[in-house]
Structures are given as structure tokens and as C-alpha cells.
Write an enzyme that holds these catalytic residues in place. Sequence first.
Site, PDB file in Angstrom:
ATOM      1  N   ARG A  58       0.817  -1.224   0.000  1.00 25.23           N
ATOM      2  CA  ARG A  58       0.000   0.000   0.000  1.00 25.23           C
ATOM      3  C   ARG A  58       0.845   1.266   0.000  1.00 25.23           C
ATOM      4  NH1 ARG A  58      -3.112  -3.534   3.228  1.00 25.23           N
ATOM      5  NH2 ARG A  58      -2.159  -2.635   5.078  1.00 25.23           N
ATOM      6  N   GLU A  95       7.297  -9.575  15.944  1.00 24.24           N
ATOM      7  CA  GLU A  95       6.861 -10.038  17.263  1.00 24.24           C
ATOM      8  C   GLU A  95       7.099 -11.542  17.420  1.00 24.24           C
ATOM      9  OE1 GLU A  95       2.911  -9.884  20.122  1.00 24.24           O
ATOM     10  OE2 GLU A  95       2.852  -8.962  18.151  1.00 24.24           O
TER      11      GLU A  95
END
Length: 174
Positions: A58, A95
Site C-alpha cells: 500500500r 513479534e
Amino acid sequence: MILKDHIRHVPDFPKPGILFYDISTLLAHADAWREAVSQLRTLIAPLKPDALVGIESRGFLVAAPLALELGIGFLMVRKQGKLPGPTIRHSYALEYGEDTIEIQQNALKPGQRVIVLDDLLATGGTMAATIALIRKVGGEVAATAYLIELSFLKGRQRLEALGVPSHSLMVYES
């Protein structure tokens, strides 16, 4: 025009507990999209970048039309294995795991001043990795810019700690 009126909120996407800020409704509204690009141009033009860098995918939608408006080049940072020819890589921690991004070798000349764009700033992890990659190839990151910033995730602070200012058109506090 209030750009936030053109952002759709999608609960529980891509997984439960996440509120997704969807720019597709902004992109589908020509006047709102034109206004967003115009506002970004106003923020970015005074910084006098040599090129704009968009982060897959994007970020391409944001950086490419803005580069055209500014009359400068557009460069892509993509996930590993998506760019043809020789590339320069940078791996970074997620993460749960690791990811790798790339830029084409020689796409960016040493000393070139760039602004990196993406649609949304959350934690700043991918942007921090992109800044590291651009610095690795000798580029200067003058700033970063976004359509949307989720300020409660503190991405801006992470990037400012790297010495890179951030600019956002829309900020969500929670």
C-alpha cells in the site's frame, strides 16, 4: 474535505481484536484521493527529496502518484524475492519471527535524499527496517509520511529516536 470520512473501519481484521483502517474507500473516491495526494505534496515538497520510497504494497499507492506530482523518482522496497535482479537485503525481528525486505541494487545512489511513504504508521517496525535498509545503501532518509497514524502504538516515537521525523494526514488516538 474531511479525509477521515473516507476511511472504513473493519473490526476483527486480519484477526480478532484488530481494528483495520481501510484506505480502499479513500482510493475509490477520486476527490478525496486527489485531496490526500495534494495534502501530502504540501507536507513533502518543502523537504526537497530526490526520490520517494514506497513500502510494499500500500505504500506504493501513496508514493507513486506523489512522486509523479513532485516530478521525482519512485523506488520500491519489497519483501524478499519480489524484485528482479541483484538486491540489497535487510532482515528484522517481528513479534514472532523475522522478515526480510529488499531494494534493487543501484536503485538508490549514495547520498540521495529520500522520503519513505506507507499508508499507515502503527508500531514503526517495518518503517524502522526500511530506514536501516536505505541507510545501508548510503541513502539519507529526510522523513517518513503516511495517510494514517495510530498514535497509541507509538511508531512516531520509535522513528524519531532514529532521527527521522514523521508526517501524517490523519491521526487516530485509540
